[in-house]
Design a protein around this motif. Sequence first.
Motif, PDB file in Angstrom:
ATOM      1  N   HIS A 190       0.868  -1.191   0.000  1.00 40.44           N
ATOM      2  CA  HIS A 190       0.000   0.000   0.000  1.00 40.44           C
ATOM      3  C   HIS A 190       0.900   1.235   0.000  1.00 40.44           C
ATOM      4  O   HIS A 190       1.352   1.693   1.043  1.00 40.44           O
ATOM      5  CB  HIS A 190      -0.920  -0.035   1.229  1.00 40.44           C
ATOM      6  N   HIS A 201      -4.364   5.979  -6.012  1.00 38.21           N
ATOM      7  CA  HIS A 201      -5.818   6.105  -5.858  1.00 38.21           C
ATOM      8  C   HIS A 201      -6.550   5.998  -7.185  1.00 38.21           C
ATOM      9  O   HIS A 201      -6.257   6.745  -8.122  1.00 38.21           O
ATOM     10  CB  HIS A 201      -6.166   7.463  -5.249  1.00 38.21           C
ATOM     11  N   GLU A 253      -5.597   1.544  -5.083  1.00 36.56           N
ATOM     12  CA  GLU A 253      -6.428   1.760  -3.901  1.00 36.56           C
ATOM     13  C   GLU A 253      -7.708   2.378  -4.460  1.00 36.56           C
ATOM     14  O   GLU A 253      -7.733   3.549  -4.841  1.00 36.56           O
ATOM     15  CB  GLU A 253      -5.745   2.700  -2.895  1.00 36.56           C
ATOM     16  N   HIS A 279     -13.312   6.416   1.048  1.00 39.97           N
ATOM     17  CA  HIS A 279     -12.920   7.744   1.542  1.00 39.97           C
ATOM     18  C   HIS A 279     -14.105   8.703   1.547  1.00 39.97           C
ATOM     19  O   HIS A 279     -13.994   9.805   2.055  1.00 39.97           O
ATOM     20  CB  HIS A 279     -11.811   8.343   0.675  1.00 39.97           C
ATOM     21  N   HIS A 285      -7.617   0.711   5.725  1.00 36.88           N
ATOM     22  CA  HIS A 285      -7.923   1.540   6.924  1.00 36.88           C
ATOM     23  C   HIS A 285      -9.385   1.517   7.342  1.00 36.88           C
ATOM     24  O   HIS A 285     -10.127   2.474   7.111  1.00 36.88           O
ATOM     25  CB  HIS A 285      -7.458   2.977   6.708  1.00 36.88           C
ATOM     26  N   ASP A 333       1.084   2.513   3.965  1.00 39.57           N
ATOM     27  CA  ASP A 333       0.415   3.621   3.267  1.00 39.57           C
ATOM     28  C   ASP A 333       1.426   4.748   3.022  1.00 39.57           C
ATOM     29  O   ASP A 333       1.142   5.926   3.264  1.00 39.57           O
ATOM     30  CB  ASP A 333      -0.773   4.123   4.103  1.00 39.57           C
TER      31      ASP A 333
HETATM   32 ZN   LIG Z   1      -6.618   5.619   1.768  1.00 37.78          ZN
END
Ligand SMILES: [Zn+2]
Length: 287
Positions: free
Chosen positions: A8, A40, A101, A131, A178, A247
């Motif tokens: 990640h 992303h 992601e 998100h 997360h 991350d």
């Molecule tokens: Zn994230």
Amino acid sequence: MIQDFTLHTHTIGFDGDHTVAEMAMRASELGFKTIGISNHFILHPDILSAPCYGYSRRGHYQNIYCDNFDEIMSRFSKHRDDLERVAADANINIRILRGFEADFFYYPEWQKQFQKAIKILQPDYIIGACHFVEHNGTLCNVHDMANADSANRDIMLNKYWQKIRDASNSGMFSWMAHLDLPKKKLVGTDEKWIDTEAKVIETLKQNKTPIEINTGLYRPYCNEPYPSPRIMKMVANANLPVLFSDDAHNVNQIMRHFDEAKQLAQECGIKNYLTLQKILDFSQKNM
Ligand SMILES: [Zn+2]
Ligand SMILES: [Zn+2]
């Protein structure tokens, strides 16, 4: 070493600070055998009018948001070529994987377009993320949740947890990112959410959806990773598979706090750790 892969991570061109080559070299120096780059994949027709888009422009990371399919495909195709070029470079002695992601959305076209993107780009794995929640006609993130009054905040948080369950039910994701993200803004930390969290873990268990222990939250924000120890204990009871994620948005964040997180996971009773092979097997079967 806790885990000889880290999957990640984010790079320049999206919201990371370093290039793929820089991230790969650092991961290799740290002893990792594999690094995955997972920028992303956030595709929504209304994203450019969401409050988050304004902040992202000021922070110069607006490239992570996209309101149309052709544009996100052109960004990711270029990124894939870049990743393949670095992976083929003789100076790089670490395996490089390509991930996303990806934000899960409900609008009707999303699933179709996302499946099409997977077919074309063929990522090695897909991290599922939420998100955003759709609330009062706006795409809201955790900052908007924190700024809302308590009644609206609770509605948004319920939508958030429902979305995690729906993302798990979709069966599309290699693991979920997360899990208790709103905690970043201290949203949802009080005990009244425990039952909701337990239902989420039950859904993940039914679907055998793995989760990550994301060490991005440790200092300066907080002294624990995502998810919180109370959720980790539920994860342990459900025997959900777990992996560690840093991350990392720059080279200095690779492997951050992995030792502490490992210790905490053990204290919470987690015993089921994902192997890289299991992650790749999932992709082979489901993508
Ligand atoms: Zn994230
Ligand atoms: Zn991330």
